[in-house]
Motif scaffolding. Structure first.
Motif, PDB file in Angstrom:
ATOM      1  N   ASN A  43      -0.197   9.767  -6.420  1.00 53.20           N
ATOM      2  CA  ASN A  43      -1.245   9.403  -5.460  1.00 53.20           C
ATOM      3  C   ASN A  43      -2.287  10.504  -5.447  1.00 53.20           C
ATOM      4  O   ASN A  43      -2.097  11.547  -4.820  1.00 53.20           O
ATOM      5  CB  ASN A  43      -0.686   9.188  -4.058  1.00 53.20           C
ATOM      6  CG  ASN A  43      -1.740   8.609  -3.127  1.00 53.20           C
ATOM      7  OD1 ASN A  43      -2.934   8.734  -3.371  1.00 53.20           O
ATOM      8  ND2 ASN A  43      -1.304   7.978  -2.060  1.00 53.20           N
ATOM      9  N   THR A  89       0.815  -1.222   0.000  1.00 54.94           N
ATOM     10  CA  THR A  89       0.000   0.000   0.000  1.00 54.94           C
ATOM     11  C   THR A  89       0.849   1.273   0.000  1.00 54.94           C
ATOM     12  O   THR A  89       0.318   2.356  -0.224  1.00 54.94           O
ATOM     13  CB  THR A  89      -0.956   0.036   1.214  1.00 54.94           C
ATOM     14  OG1 THR A  89      -0.187   0.022   2.416  1.00 54.94           O
ATOM     15  CG2 THR A  89      -1.924  -1.137   1.177  1.00 54.94           C
ATOM     16  N   TYR A 123       1.701   6.480   2.647  1.00 59.19           N
ATOM     17  CA  TYR A 123       1.535   5.246   3.407  1.00 59.19           C
ATOM     18  C   TYR A 123       0.224   5.365   4.163  1.00 59.19           C
ATOM     19  O   TYR A 123      -0.378   6.446   4.209  1.00 59.19           O
ATOM     20  CB  TYR A 123       2.711   5.040   4.375  1.00 59.19           C
ATOM     21  CG  TYR A 123       2.852   6.170   5.370  1.00 59.19           C
ATOM     22  CD1 TYR A 123       2.315   6.055   6.644  1.00 59.19           C
ATOM     23  CD2 TYR A 123       3.486   7.356   5.024  1.00 59.19           C
ATOM     24  CE1 TYR A 123       2.408   7.099   7.557  1.00 59.19           C
ATOM     25  CE2 TYR A 123       3.588   8.400   5.923  1.00 59.19           C
ATOM     26  CZ  TYR A 123       3.054   8.270   7.187  1.00 59.19           C
ATOM     27  OH  TYR A 123       3.140   9.318   8.084  1.00 59.19           O
ATOM     28  N   GLU A 124      -0.223   4.260   4.732  1.00 57.66           N
ATOM     29  CA  GLU A 124      -1.456   4.302   5.516  1.00 57.66           C
ATOM     30  C   GLU A 124      -1.136   4.381   6.993  1.00 57.66           C
ATOM     31  O   GLU A 124      -0.295   3.630   7.500  1.00 57.66           O
ATOM     32  CB  GLU A 124      -2.324   3.077   5.222  1.00 57.66           C
ATOM     33  CG  GLU A 124      -2.970   3.173   3.867  1.00 57.66           C
ATOM     34  CD  GLU A 124      -4.070   2.164   3.661  1.00 57.66           C
ATOM     35  OE1 GLU A 124      -4.557   1.560   4.646  1.00 57.66           O
ATOM     36  OE2 GLU A 124      -4.461   1.994   2.496  1.00 57.66           O
TER      37      GLU A 124
END
Length: 164
Positions: free
Chosen positions: A113, A60, A79-80
């Motif tokens: 993104n 991810t 990033y998460e």
């Protein structure tokens, strides 16, 4: 890199040869102080390599090397965090104040993104990074405190959001 305007800025996939440069850039004590939320020991190459191997392996994460006028100058990534996308970047100190961070983050958000909303965090006293984020459209949505390993203490942190 010349002292004049930036002619060419490219975001590309990270390659193994980038990591030694990233390591050298994060050794700078002033950069670590400004970033604040870094490794406890930035001189630990083994920990650095393990960290990068972990983030590169996470599917991810979206990570790009910033190449400016043919030189690797840093990285930008998302990033998460708690299920929400966040961005971060690191530019070698020699390249600060040239608009590189703003251009790189702008390109990353426009082409790499495009998830919205997307978030960022910055030490409250890191005026330069806050300015970069705000130029890219982020707005402060909150404040919190967190332990900054680079400073060895709890500091104030801003939470920012980019909606569109």
């Amino acid at each position: 890199m010349q002292n004049g305007p930036i002619r060419d800025l490219v975001l590309r996939d990270v390659v193994e040869d980038d990591l030694p440069l990233f390591f050298d850039y994060q050794l700078d004590p002033g950069a670590n102080h400004m970033a604040a939320f870094t490794a406890r020991d930035p001189t630990d190459r083994e920990a650095f390599t393990a960290h990068w191997n972990k983030i590169l392996a996470e599917p991810t994460n979206i990570i790009r090397t910033i190449v400016c006028d043919g030189r690797v100058v840093g990285s930008v990534s998302s990033y998460e965090q708690s299920g929400k996308p966040e961005v971060t970047y690191w530019i070698g100190r020699a390249y600060w104040g040239k608009g590189i961070a703003t251009r790189a983050l702008t390109a990353f958000l426009a082409h790499t993104n495009t998830t919205r909303p997307i978030y960022a965090r910055v030490a409250k006293d890191n005026v330069g990074s806050r300015r970069v984020l705000e130029k890219c459209g982020f707005r402060v949505i909150g404040e919190m405190k967190g332990f900054a390993k680079a400073r060895g203490e709890e500091i104030e942190e801003l939470h920012l959001e980019l909606r569109t």
